[in-house]
Design a protein around this motif. Structure first.
Motif, PDB file in Angstrom:
ATOM      1  N   ILE A 144       0.856  -1.183   0.000  1.00 32.01           N
ATOM      2  CA  ILE A 144       0.000   0.000   0.000  1.00 32.01           C
ATOM      3  C   ILE A 144       0.894   1.236   0.000  1.00 32.01           C
ATOM      4  O   ILE A 144       1.587   1.512   0.982  1.00 32.01           O
ATOM      5  CB  ILE A 144      -0.929   0.015   1.230  1.00 32.01           C
ATOM      6  N   PRO A 145       0.904   2.013  -1.098  1.00 33.68           N
ATOM      7  CA  PRO A 145       1.839   3.135  -1.188  1.00 33.68           C
ATOM      8  C   PRO A 145       1.281   4.464  -0.712  1.00 33.68           C
ATOM      9  O   PRO A 145       2.040   5.376  -0.397  1.00 33.68           O
ATOM     10  CB  PRO A 145       2.137   3.194  -2.695  1.00 33.68           C
ATOM     11  N   THR A 146      -0.050   4.609  -0.688  1.00 29.53           N
ATOM     12  CA  THR A 146      -0.658   5.899  -0.337  1.00 29.53           C
ATOM     13  C   THR A 146      -1.759   5.701   0.691  1.00 29.53           C
ATOM     14  O   THR A 146      -2.137   4.569   1.011  1.00 29.53           O
ATOM     15  CB  THR A 146      -1.259   6.574  -1.585  1.00 29.53           C
ATOM     16  N   GLY A 147      -2.297   6.799   1.180  1.00 31.99           N
ATOM     17  CA  GLY A 147      -3.340   6.741   2.204  1.00 31.99           C
ATOM     18  C   GLY A 147      -4.753   6.708   1.658  1.00 31.99           C
ATOM     19  O   GLY A 147      -5.698   6.965   2.399  1.00 31.99           O
ATOM     20  N   SER A 148      -4.939   6.336   0.393  1.00 37.03           N
ATOM     21  CA  SER A 148      -6.280   6.393  -0.199  1.00 37.03           C
ATOM     22  C   SER A 148      -7.244   5.370   0.397  1.00 37.03           C
ATOM     23  O   SER A 148      -8.453   5.540   0.293  1.00 37.03           O
ATOM     24  CB  SER A 148      -6.198   6.188  -1.716  1.00 37.03           C
ATOM     25  N   MET A 149      -6.729   4.309   1.032  1.00 42.80           N
ATOM     26  CA  MET A 149      -7.609   3.316   1.651  1.00 42.80           C
ATOM     27  C   MET A 149      -7.585   3.408   3.172  1.00 42.80           C
ATOM     28  O   MET A 149      -8.062   2.503   3.862  1.00 42.80           O
ATOM     29  CB  MET A 149      -7.212   1.915   1.202  1.00 42.80           C
ATOM     30  N   GLU A 150      -7.014   4.483   3.734  1.00 36.93           N
ATOM     31  CA  GLU A 150      -7.037   4.694   5.184  1.00 36.93           C
ATOM     32  C   GLU A 150      -8.474   4.799   5.667  1.00 36.93           C
ATOM     33  O   GLU A 150      -9.319   5.384   4.983  1.00 36.93           O
ATOM     34  CB  GLU A 150      -6.312   5.998   5.542  1.00 36.93           C
ATOM     35  N   GLY A 151      -8.770   4.299   6.902  1.00 43.06           N
ATOM     36  CA  GLY A 151      -7.863   3.533   7.688  1.00 43.06           C
ATOM     37  C   GLY A 151      -8.078   2.042   7.575  1.00 43.06           C
ATOM     38  O   GLY A 151      -7.643   1.311   8.435  1.00 43.06           O
ATOM     39  N   THR A 152      -8.774   1.534   6.507  1.00 41.67           N
ATOM     40  CA  THR A 152      -8.924   0.096   6.339  1.00 41.67           C
ATOM     41  C   THR A 152      -7.573  -0.540   6.060  1.00 41.67           C
ATOM     42  O   THR A 152      -7.158  -1.485   6.720  1.00 41.67           O
ATOM     43  CB  THR A 152      -9.914  -0.210   5.198  1.00 41.67           C
ATOM     44  N   LEU A 153      -6.887  -0.025   5.043  1.00 37.08           N
ATOM     45  CA  LEU A 153      -5.534  -0.445   4.718  1.00 37.08           C
ATOM     46  C   LEU A 153      -4.621   0.756   4.862  1.00 37.08           C
ATOM     47  O   LEU A 153      -4.936   1.848   4.376  1.00 37.08           O
ATOM     48  CB  LEU A 153      -5.467  -1.004   3.293  1.00 37.08           C
ATOM     49  N   LYS A 154      -3.498   0.567   5.530  1.00 38.76           N
ATOM     50  CA  LYS A 154      -2.614   1.666   5.856  1.00 38.76           C
ATOM     51  C   LYS A 154      -1.366   1.664   4.976  1.00 38.76           C
ATOM     52  O   LYS A 154      -0.981   0.636   4.429  1.00 38.76           O
ATOM     53  CB  LYS A 154      -2.201   1.594   7.332  1.00 38.76           C
ATOM     54  N   VAL A 155      -0.765   2.833   4.852  1.00 39.93           N
ATOM     55  CA  VAL A 155       0.498   2.937   4.139  1.00 39.93           C
ATOM     56  C   VAL A 155       1.502   1.956   4.748  1.00 39.93           C
ATOM     57  O   VAL A 155       1.617   1.841   5.970  1.00 39.93           O
ATOM     58  CB  VAL A 155       1.055   4.374   4.209  1.00 39.93           C
ATOM     59  N   ASN A 156       2.208   1.233   3.888  1.00 36.60           N
ATOM     60  CA  ASN A 156       3.177   0.207   4.297  1.00 36.60           C
ATOM     61  C   ASN A 156       2.522  -1.028   4.895  1.00 36.60           C
ATOM     62  O   ASN A 156       3.136  -1.739   5.691  1.00 36.60           O
ATOM     63  CB  ASN A 156       4.233   0.765   5.248  1.00 36.60           C
ATOM     64  N   ASP A 157       1.288  -1.289   4.497  1.00 37.47           N
ATOM     65  CA  ASP A 157       0.722  -2.621   4.667  1.00 37.47           C
ATOM     66  C   ASP A 157       1.207  -3.454   3.484  1.00 37.47           C
ATOM     67  O   ASP A 157       1.049  -3.052   2.323  1.00 37.47           O
ATOM     68  CB  ASP A 157      -0.814  -2.583   4.641  1.00 37.47           C
ATOM     69  N   TYR A 158       1.803  -4.594   3.761  1.00 38.83           N
ATOM     70  CA  TYR A 158       2.227  -5.510   2.713  1.00 38.83           C
ATOM     71  C   TYR A 158       1.216  -6.648   2.667  1.00 38.83           C
ATOM     72  O   TYR A 158       1.019  -7.336   3.669  1.00 38.83           O
ATOM     73  CB  TYR A 158       3.625  -6.052   2.990  1.00 38.83           C
ATOM     74  N   LEU A 159       0.571  -6.825   1.542  1.00 43.68           N
ATOM     75  CA  LEU A 159      -0.495  -7.820   1.483  1.00 43.68           C
ATOM     76  C   LEU A 159      -0.350  -8.721   0.270  1.00 43.68           C
ATOM     77  O   LEU A 159       0.380  -8.416  -0.682  1.00 43.68           O
ATOM     78  CB  LEU A 159      -1.859  -7.148   1.505  1.00 43.68           C
ATOM     79  N   PHE A 160      -1.039  -9.842   0.334  1.00 46.33           N
ATOM     80  CA  PHE A 160      -1.118 -10.751  -0.801  1.00 46.33           C
ATOM     81  C   PHE A 160      -2.452 -10.557  -1.504  1.00 46.33           C
ATOM     82  O   PHE A 160      -3.496 -10.389  -0.857  1.00 46.33           O
ATOM     83  CB  PHE A 160      -0.968 -12.202  -0.358  1.00 46.33           C
ATOM     84  N   VAL A 161      -2.396 -10.587  -2.822  1.00 42.01           N
ATOM     85  CA  VAL A 161      -3.579 -10.417  -3.662  1.00 42.01           C
ATOM     86  C   VAL A 161      -3.886 -11.741  -4.346  1.00 42.01           C
ATOM     87  O   VAL A 161      -3.012 -12.339  -4.981  1.00 42.01           O
ATOM     88  CB  VAL A 161      -3.335  -9.318  -4.717  1.00 42.01           C
ATOM     89  N   SER A 162      -5.114 -12.217  -4.210  1.00 39.37           N
ATOM     90  CA  SER A 162      -5.512 -13.487  -4.792  1.00 39.37           C
ATOM     91  C   SER A 162      -5.873 -13.305  -6.262  1.00 39.37           C
ATOM     92  O   SER A 162      -6.785 -12.546  -6.598  1.00 39.37           O
ATOM     93  CB  SER A 162      -6.706 -14.073  -4.039  1.00 39.37           C
TER      94      SER A 162
END
Length: 406
Positions: free
Chosen positions: A47-65
Motif C-alpha cells: 500500500i503506497p498511499t493513504g487512499s484506503m485509510e484507515g482500512t488499509l494503511k500505508v506500508n501494509d504488505y499484502l497478498f492479492v488473490s
C-alpha cells in the motif's frame, strides 16, 4: 508376487555438476516457480498511499488473490520475470511488445462483488508521464496544457497489464446506479454500506473542541474552521458516535469540500470532465449507471463524455468518430452502442484523500488483477502521516483484509 521397483543407477563416469551449475539450476527453478505462482495464484502488493485509510494503511504488505476472479493471461508475455513494468536500478521497460495477446481470463472462484477491495491496473495509465508514472497523464494535460506537458516531460505508452497497480474498494458493479450527495454515497438509491474505518471530513457542530488525546486515540485530525466558525475534522466512520457523545457537540455530519452544482477549479474536476453537461464534484456526483456487458446506451452530445473512452480506447474502436453532433463507427452513422465488457466503479475508503473513479471513470473488467487477501507485514513509516504509527503494527500482521475492515 513381488513388485520390482527399478531405480536408475548413477553413472560413476558421469562428471559431477560444478557448484555454480547447481546454484544456477536452483535459481532458474525458483524463478519459474515464483513466476507461475505470481501469475496464476497470488501476488505481493504494498500500500503506497493513504487512499484506503484507515482500512488499509500505508506500508501494509499484502497478498492479492489471482484465483478470486480468475487469473488473467498476460497481454505482453515477453517480459522480465517478477518485474512489473520498469527494470530495477537501470530503469527502462521490463517487457517487449513484439508479441501481444488479447484479453483472456481463467475461471476463478467468482466475480467482483460490491464492497470487495480490488487491485486493478490504473485505467488512465495507458499514457504515462515517465517522471511521475503513477499519476494521471490526462490530469497533467488538463491542468498544464498538452503542449507544456509534452515539451517538459517524457511521455510513454503502456499496454493494459503493464499499467500501474491501484487498490480501491469496488462500490459499484455492472448495472449499479451510483450517486453521491453531500459526501454520502448512494448505490441504487440507497445509502451504501458504511465501513468502520472509512474516512471523510465531518462538520462538528456545537461549542466543544476535541482534545488532543481523544483525537489521537480515535485517529481524528482537525482540519480547520468554516466561514461560519464550525469545526471540520477528518475521522473514521467508527468515531462518529464517540464524537457525538462529547459534551458540547450538537451535531456531526459529512462536510462537502465543494457545494453541489459547482465543478470547482480545473484540478478538482471529476470524470467525465464535461462541465457544461456534468456539473459534478467529488462530494456531489452523479447519478449515472455503471455499464454492463451486453447493455445498450443511446448516444447523444450530452452524454457522450461518459462513454467516449470506453468505446474508443477500452473496447478498441479506433474507427469511432464524432462529427457535427453525430457519431460514426468505421464510417457508418450510429445512435447507440452495446458494451462488450463489464465495468466497475472504484472508490478509496479515505474519501477526501483518494484519486479514484470520481476522477478517472470506469474500470474495465480486463483491468482487474485480483482481490486483496491478507496482510503479511505492516509497519509505520514515520513520515509524519497522521494516520500511521511508527514501528511494527503487530496487530495487523497475518490478518485477513476482511478482519481489518471491522
Amino acid at each position: 508376487m513381488k513388485l520390482a521397483f527399478w531405480k536408475k543407477k548413477k553413472d560413476p563416469n558421469k562428471p559431477k555438476k560444478p557448484i555454480w551449475r547447481e546454484w544456477l539450476d536452483a535459481a532458474v527453478f525458483a524463478i519459474v516457480a515464483a513466476t507461475i505462482i505470481r501469475m496464476f495464484f497470488i501476488e505481493a502488493y504494498t500500500i503506497p498511499t493513504g487512499s484506503m485509510e484507515g482500512t488499509l494503511k500505508v506500508n501494509d504488505y499484502l497478498f492479492v488473490s489471482k484465483m478470486a476472479y480468475g487469473a488473467r493471461l498476460p497481454n505482453t508475455p515477453l517480459s522480465v520475470p517478477l518485474v512489473h513494468n520498469t527494470m530495477p536500478i537501470f530503469g527502462g521497460k521490463s517487457y517487449s511488445e513484439a508479441v501481444k495477446w488479447g484479453y483472456h481470463r481463467l475461471p476463478g472462484f467468482g466475480k467482483v462483488k460490491r464492497n470487495d477491495i480490488v487491485v486493478f491496473n490504473f485505467p488512465n495509465n495507458d499514457t504515462v508521464v515517465l517522471e511521475d508514472p503513477a499519476q494521471d497523464y490526462y490530469q497533467y494535460v488538463r491542468v498544464q496544457g498538452r503542449e507544456q506537458v509534452w515539451n517538459t516531460k517524457t511521455i510513454i505508452t503502456r499496454p493494459v497489464d503493464k499499467k500501474e497497480n491501484y487498490i480501491k474498494r469496488c462500490v459499484g458493479i455492472p448495472g449499479d446506479k451510483v450517486e453521491i450527495k453531500e459526501g454520502v454515497l448512494y448505490i441504487n438509491d440507497k445509502i451504501a454500506d458504511l465501513h468502520p474505518h472509512q474516512r471523510i471530513d465531518y462538520l462538528v457542530g456545537g461549542t466543544a473542541q476535541l482534545s488532543a488525546d481523544f483525537m489521537e486515540e480515535n485517529f481524528i485530525v482537525f482540519k480547520g474552521y468554516t466561514q461560519n466558525k464550525e469545526a471540520v475534522y477528518d475521522m473514521e466512520y467508527s468515531a462518529v458516535d464517540k464524537v457525538k457523545k462529547v459534551a458540547g457537540v450538537t451535531d456531526v455530519k459529512p462536510f462537502s469540500l465543494i457545494p453541489a452544482g459547482n465543478p470547482g477549479p480545473v484540478d478538482y474536476w471529476t470524470f467525465p470532465f464535461d462541465t457544461a453537461n456534468f456539473k459534478w464534484n467529488q462530494d456531489n456526483y452523479g447519478s449515472m449507471i455503471v455499464p454492463a456487458k451486453g447493455t445498450t446506451v443511446q448516444l447523444n452530445p450530452q452524454n457522450i463524455a461518459l462513454y467516449r473512452r470506453i468505446i474508443r480506447v477500452y473496447e478498441n474502436n479506433p474507427g469511432f468518430v464524432e462529427k457535427d453532433n453525430q457519431f460514426f463507427m468505421d464510417g457508418k452513422a450510429i445512435t447507440a452502442y452495446t458494451f462488450k465488457m463489464d465495468y466497475y466503479w472504484m472508490m478509496g475508503d479515505n474519501r477526501h484523500g483518494s484519486a479514484d473513479s470520481r476522477f478517472w471513470g470506469f474500470v474495465p473488467e480486463d483491468h482487474i488483477v485480483g482481490k486483496a487477501s491478507f496482510v503479511w507485514l505492516s509497519y509505520g513509516n514515520g513520515d509524519g502521516n497522521v494516520y500511521n504509527s511508527k514501528g511494527m503494527r503487530w496487530g495487523r500482521i497475518f490478518r485477513t483484509v476482511g478482519n481489518l475492515e471491522n
